[in-house]
Motif scaffolding. Structure first.
Motif, mmCIF file in Angstrom:
data_model
loop_
_atom_site.group_PDB
_atom_site.id
_atom_site.type_symbol
_atom_site.label_atom_id
_atom_site.label_comp_id
_atom_site.label_asym_id
_atom_site.label_seq_id
_atom_site.Cartn_x
_atom_site.Cartn_y
_atom_site.Cartn_z
ATOM 1 N N SER A 175 17.778 -21.381 -18.419
ATOM 2 C CA SER A 175 16.845 -20.740 -19.243
ATOM 3 C C SER A 175 16.090 -21.911 -20.141
ATOM 4 O O SER A 175 15.040 -21.760 -20.212
ATOM 5 N N LEU A 176 16.893 -22.591 -20.599
ATOM 6 C CA LEU A 176 16.687 -23.824 -21.701
ATOM 7 C C LEU A 176 15.658 -24.764 -20.610
ATOM 8 O O LEU A 176 14.489 -25.312 -20.947
ATOM 9 N N GLU B 75 12.461 -23.497 -19.955
ATOM 10 C CA GLU B 75 11.536 -23.560 -20.988
ATOM 11 C C GLU B 75 11.052 -24.948 -21.289
ATOM 12 O O GLU B 75 9.819 -25.161 -21.815
ATOM 13 N N CYS C 97 14.688 -18.096 -25.102
ATOM 14 C CA CYS C 97 15.045 -19.380 -25.430
ATOM 15 C C CYS C 97 16.010 -19.048 -26.675
ATOM 16 O O CYS C 97 17.010 -19.824 -26.517
#
Length: 109
Positions: A13-14, A17, A55
């Motif tokens: 996910s990070l 992002e 995030c």
């Protein structure tokens, strides 16, 4: 080093992002993300969950990782930033924010 399933989703996910920090994901960034997914054995379903994860929640999960995993995460974030040869101020800002919130910055001092 083995990441838990929850950590894998938060890491991905990070990274997504990070790749999208400049409002566009370059082809090279997607290749790098795919290579990391293969290395970490992240399946398609986990990718979908990671894509939808906020995030802030990912950072909360990542705070609890051990220091070696945190340092690996920092390396992966830098790989994403460097992959398209276009370092954006928003990418650096997100890197700094994530490193501070997760506690990676104190490991590098």
């Amino acid at each position: 080093m083995q990441f838990t399933d929850q950590e894998k989703i938060a890491v991905l996910s990070l990274l997504i992002e990070m790749a999208n920090a400049n409002s566009k994901i370059a082809y090279e960034e997607m290749i790098t993300i795919n290579l990391i997914c293969q290395k970490m054995e992240i399946d398609h379903n986990s990718f979908v969950v990671a894509y939808d994860l906020r995030c802030e929640h990912a950072i909360e999960v990542l705070k609890n990782m051990d220091n070696d995993k945190k340092l690996q995460l920092a390396q992966m974030m830098v790989e994403i930033i460097d992959s398209d040869n276009d370092v954006d101020d928003n990418e650096i800002a997100l890197l700094n924010h994530a490193c501070h919130e997760i506690g990676i910055d104190t490991l590098l001092q």
